[in-house]
Design an enzyme around this catalytic site. Structure first.
Site, PDB file in Angstrom:
ATOM      1  N   TRP A 185      78.126  76.919  32.638  1.00 55.41           N
ATOM      2  CA  TRP A 185      78.727  77.223  31.335  1.00 55.41           C
ATOM      3  C   TRP A 185      78.907  78.725  31.275  1.00 55.41           C
ATOM      4  CZ3 TRP A 185      76.246  80.076  27.240  1.00 55.41           C
ATOM      5  CH2 TRP A 185      77.139  80.342  26.192  1.00 55.41           C
ATOM      6  N   GLU A 224      80.907  73.011  31.798  1.00 48.79           N
ATOM      7  CA  GLU A 224      80.771  72.696  30.366  1.00 48.79           C
ATOM      8  C   GLU A 224      81.856  73.327  29.506  1.00 48.79           C
ATOM      9  OE1 GLU A 224      76.918  73.722  28.916  1.00 48.79           O
ATOM     10  OE2 GLU A 224      77.273  72.893  26.915  1.00 48.79           O
ATOM     11  N   LYS A 226      83.693  74.179  25.765  1.00 45.92           N
ATOM     12  CA  LYS A 226      83.167  74.628  24.471  1.00 45.92           C
ATOM     13  C   LYS A 226      84.294  74.971  23.512  1.00 45.92           C
ATOM     14  CE  LYS A 226      79.931  77.936  22.536  1.00 45.92           C
ATOM     15  NZ  LYS A 226      78.540  78.279  22.523  1.00 45.92           N
ATOM     16  N   ASP A 257      78.842  68.619  25.650  1.00 42.20           N
ATOM     17  CA  ASP A 257      77.798  69.033  24.707  1.00 42.20           C
ATOM     18  C   ASP A 257      78.251  68.583  23.329  1.00 42.20           C
ATOM     19  OD1 ASP A 257      76.521  70.747  22.704  1.00 42.20           O
ATOM     20  OD2 ASP A 257      75.704  71.892  24.380  1.00 42.20           O
ATOM     21  N   HIS A 260      79.978  70.938  20.813  1.00 43.37           N
ATOM     22  CA  HIS A 260      81.091  71.778  21.247  1.00 43.37           C
ATOM     23  C   HIS A 260      82.474  71.296  20.834  1.00 43.37           C
ATOM     24  CE1 HIS A 260      78.686  74.085  24.519  1.00 43.37           C
ATOM     25  NE2 HIS A 260      78.115  74.091  23.341  1.00 43.37           N
ATOM     26  N   HIS A 284      74.964  67.067  27.064  1.00 46.89           N
ATOM     27  CA  HIS A 284      74.048  67.985  26.396  1.00 46.89           C
ATOM     28  C   HIS A 284      73.911  67.451  24.982  1.00 46.89           C
ATOM     29  CE1 HIS A 284      74.204  71.928  28.945  1.00 46.89           C
ATOM     30  NE2 HIS A 284      73.724  70.894  29.597  1.00 46.89           N
ATOM     31  N   ASP A 292      78.234  74.666  15.888  1.00 46.60           N
ATOM     32  CA  ASP A 292      77.396  74.457  17.073  1.00 46.60           C
ATOM     33  C   ASP A 292      76.008  75.070  16.863  1.00 46.60           C
ATOM     34  OD1 ASP A 292      76.606  73.924  19.665  1.00 46.60           O
ATOM     35  OD2 ASP A 292      77.693  75.618  20.542  1.00 46.60           O
ATOM     36  N   ASP A 294      72.968  73.827  17.192  1.00 47.64           N
ATOM     37  CA  ASP A 294      71.864  73.431  18.071  1.00 47.64           C
ATOM     38  C   ASP A 294      70.593  73.046  17.321  1.00 47.64           C
ATOM     39  OD1 ASP A 294      72.901  73.582  20.844  1.00 47.64           O
ATOM     40  OD2 ASP A 294      73.366  75.627  20.257  1.00 47.64           O
ATOM     41  N   ASP A 324      70.213  69.761  24.753  1.00 45.33           N
ATOM     42  CA  ASP A 324      70.538  71.179  24.581  1.00 45.33           C
ATOM     43  C   ASP A 324      70.501  71.550  23.107  1.00 45.33           C
ATOM     44  OD1 ASP A 324      71.268  73.763  24.923  1.00 45.33           O
ATOM     45  OD2 ASP A 324      73.364  73.374  25.424  1.00 45.33           O
TER      46      ASP A 324
HETATM   47  C1  RNT Z   1      76.143  76.977  25.049  1.00 48.70           C
HETATM   48  C2  RNT Z   1      76.020  75.797  25.951  1.00 48.70           C
HETATM   49  C3  RNT Z   1      75.010  75.914  27.043  1.00 48.70           C
HETATM   50  C4  RNT Z   1      73.714  76.571  26.612  1.00 48.70           C
HETATM   51  C5  RNT Z   1      72.594  76.492  27.623  1.00 48.70           C
HETATM   52  C6  RNT Z   1      71.475  77.380  27.298  1.00 48.70           C
HETATM   53  O1  RNT Z   1      76.923  76.754  23.957  1.00 48.70           O
HETATM   54  O2  RNT Z   1      75.783  74.668  25.181  1.00 48.70           O
HETATM   55  O3  RNT Z   1      74.786  74.675  27.600  1.00 48.70           O
HETATM   56  O4  RNT Z   1      73.247  76.061  25.399  1.00 48.70           O
HETATM   57  O5  RNT Z   1      73.096  76.690  28.869  1.00 48.70           O
HETATM   58 ZN    ZN Z   2      75.278  72.900  26.228  1.00 42.82          ZN
END
Ligand code: RNT
Ligand code: ZN
Length: 416
Positions: A185, A224, A226, A257, A260, A284, A292, A294, A324
Site C-alpha cells: 500500500w 491495496e 484506496k 480494505d 477505502h 483488510h 476511513d 479505522d 486493519d
Molecule cells: C491505509 C491502508 C493500509 C494501512 C496499514 C497500516 O489506509 O489501509 O493497509 O492501514 O498498512
Molecule cells: Zn488497509
C-alpha cells in the site's frame, strides 16, 4: 454460563439449523480452519521500531489510551495475550517498520531477512504464520509520492525498499512452509489539484511491474487500493480503478480494505465482481465511521454482508482475511480481541446461512419465500454456536474475556 448450559444450547441450535439444512458442526470446523491475519500495528498505533515517530502518510490513529506497546517484546507479549483470547489458528501481519533492528537505524533501502529472523523464530514457537507489508509512510522520504514519484532518486529508494520487502516475505514463506502474503500500500496522492493524474499512475504501474518481476515462490503479492488519505484529499494515485485494472491485467491479488470506498458504497458487492477477474483477494477488515477512520471492527451489517458474499461465492480459499484498524482511544488489546472475534462472528454467520434452501427458492422464482427465510435466518440461535466454538477451543465464552483484559491491563500495560 457453565459448560453444561453451553452444550445444551448448542444441541438445540444444531437441531434448529439442521431444520433449514445447515450443518453447524461443519460450519464450526470451517471457522476453526480459517486463519485471520492479526495486524501487529493495533498494539502500538502503527509506530513500529524504526524511528518511533508519529505516523504520517495519510493515516492517523486517534486517542492516547495508556499502555501502548513500545518495543518488540511488548508487541510480542500483547499479540500472544490477544491470541490466547481468540479461538482458531491465526497469522500475524507485520509491517517492515516492526523489524528487529537491534537499536540501530536500518533505513528502508537496507532491510533484509536478517532483521526478521527473530520474528520468524518467535512466530514458529507461537504457532503463527507471518504475512508482511512494505512501509512507505512515516519516513523523511515519504513525501506525497513514493513509487509514483517522477524523481528517480526518491522512486528508486522506494522501489529498492519494496523489492527487499518481497525477499523478506519470501524468506518468511519458505521458513513457515506456506506463502507469506505481502501487501503493498502506498499513500501516494495529492492534497490539492493536480494536472498529472495519468502521469503518476503510469509511473506507479511501471514501478510495480519492475518490483513484481522477481519470481519469489515463498511469497504472494497483493496491492491495496484506496479512496483518499488525510492531507492527500484531492487525488489518490492507487485508486480503486487503477488497482482493479492492474490486478486484472497482471493477475495479482487485490487488497480490499473495507474503509477505502465511498461511505455509502456496498463493499461486499465488490467481492463477486472482483473474483471474476483477479486471482485472489486480501481483505483488510475495518470499520469506517463517516470516513476511513479505522474504528474497531464489529458485527455490523457491512461486515456480515462481506462474509456472506465470500461464502456465497464459494471463495474462502481465494479470499484471505486480515484486519486493519487502529484505535488508540480504548484498551488496545481489548480492541484487538473485539475486532477479531467480531470478524469470526461474521464469518460464522455467513457459514450458517441456509444457502441451499435460499438458492432453491431463488431458482424457482419464489421471491417471498427467499426473503422470508433470509429474515428468519437472522434470529436462529447463532450465539449458541459461537459460544460452543469458543468453549471447544478453550478460550473465554461471551463477555468472559473482559476481566482477562482488565487483569492484563492492571498487571502489564498500565505499568508501561
Ligand atoms: C491505509 C491502508 C493500509 C494501512 C496499514 C497500516 O489506509 O489501509 O493497509 O492501514 O498498512
Ligand atoms: Zn488497509
Amino acid at each position: 454460563m457453565n459448560e453444561k448450559q453451553i452444550l445444551n444450547s448448542y444441541e438445540i441450535a444444531r437441531e434448529r439449523y439442521a431444520e433449514v439444512g445447515v450443518d453447524t458442526d461443519k460450519a464450526v470446523a470451517v471457522l476453526e480452519s480459517t486463519p485471520i491475519s492479526l495486524h501487529c500495528w493495533q498494539t502500538d498505533d502503527v509506530v513500529g521500531f524504526e524511528r518511533s515517530e508519529a505516523l504520517s502518510g495519510g493515516i492517523q490513529t486517534t486517542g492516547n489510551y495508556p499502555g501502548r506497546a513500545r518495543n518488540i517484546d511488548e508487541v510480542r507479549a500483547d499479540v500472544k495475550f490477544a491470541k490466547s483470547l481468540i479461538a482458531g489458528s491465526h497469522r500475524l501481519n507485520l509491517h517492515e517498520i516492526y523489524g528487529d533492528f537491534g537499536g540501530k537505524l536500518v533505513d528502508r533501502d537496507q532491510c533484509g531477512p536478517e532483521h526478521f529472523a527473530s520474528w520468524i523464530q518467535w512466530a514458529a514457537e507461537n504457532g503463527l504464520k507471518l504475512d508482511f507489508n512494505s512501509t512507505s509512510f512515516s519516513h523523511p522520504k515519504s513525501g506525497d509520492l513514493s513509487l509514483s514519484n517522477p524523481d528517480p532518486g526518491i522512486r528508486g529508494f522506494w522501489i529498492e525498499h519494496t523489492k527487499r520487502c518481497r525477499r523478506i516475505a519470501d524468506a518468511m514463506g519458505k521458513a513457515q512452509g506456506d506463502p507469506c502474503i505481502m501487501n503493498i500500500w502506498v499513500h501516494d496522492g495529492s492534497k490539492d489539484l493536480t494536472v498529472e493524474r495519468k502521469r503518476y499512475r503510469e509511473i506507479l504501474a511501471a514501478s510495480l511491474d519492475e518490483i513484481l518481476s522477481e519470481k519469489l515462490p515463498g511469497m504472494k503479492d497483493c496491492v491495496e487500493a484506496k479512496l483518499f488519505g488525510i492531507g492527500l484529499e484531492s487525488y489518490t494515485v492507487g485508486s480503486m480503478d487503477f488497482f482493479e485494472g492492474y490486478c486484472a491485467t497482471r493477475k495479482v491479488m487485490y487488497t480490499l480494505d473495507t474503509g477505502h470506498y465511498e461511505p455509502t458504497e456496498n463493499v461486499a458487492d465488490k467481492i463477486p465482481a472482483l473474483l471474476l477477474f483477479v486471482p485472489e483477494l486480501m481483505l483488510h477488515v475495518s470499520r469506517p465511521v463517516r470516513w476511513d477512520s479505522d474504528h474497531v471492527t464489529i458485527m455490523n451489517d457491512q461486515t456480515l454482508e462481506l462474509f456472506k458474499e465470500i461464502v456465497r461465492a464459494g471463495a474462502l480459499d481465494r479470499a484471505h482475511i486480515g484486519l486493519d484498524y487502529f484505535d488508540a482511544s480504548i484498551n488496545r488489546i481489548g480492541a484487538y480481541v473485539i475486532g477479531t472475534r467480531a470478524t469470526q462472528k461474521c464469518l460464522l454467520s455467513a457459514l450458517l446461512e441456509p444457502l441451499s434452501k435460499l438458492r432453491e427458492y431463488e431458482d424457482s422464482g419464489r421471491g417471498f419465500q427467499r426473503l422470508a427465510l433470509l429474515e428468519e435466518a437472522k434470529t436462529l440461535p447463532f450465539g449458541a454456536v459461537f459460544d460452543w466454538f469458543n468453549l471447544k477451543n478453550g478460550v473465554p465464552v461471551g463477555p468472559e474475556f473482559i476481566p482477562e483484559i482488565e487483569r492484563y491491563e492492571r498487571e502489564v500495560t498500565l505499568k508501561r
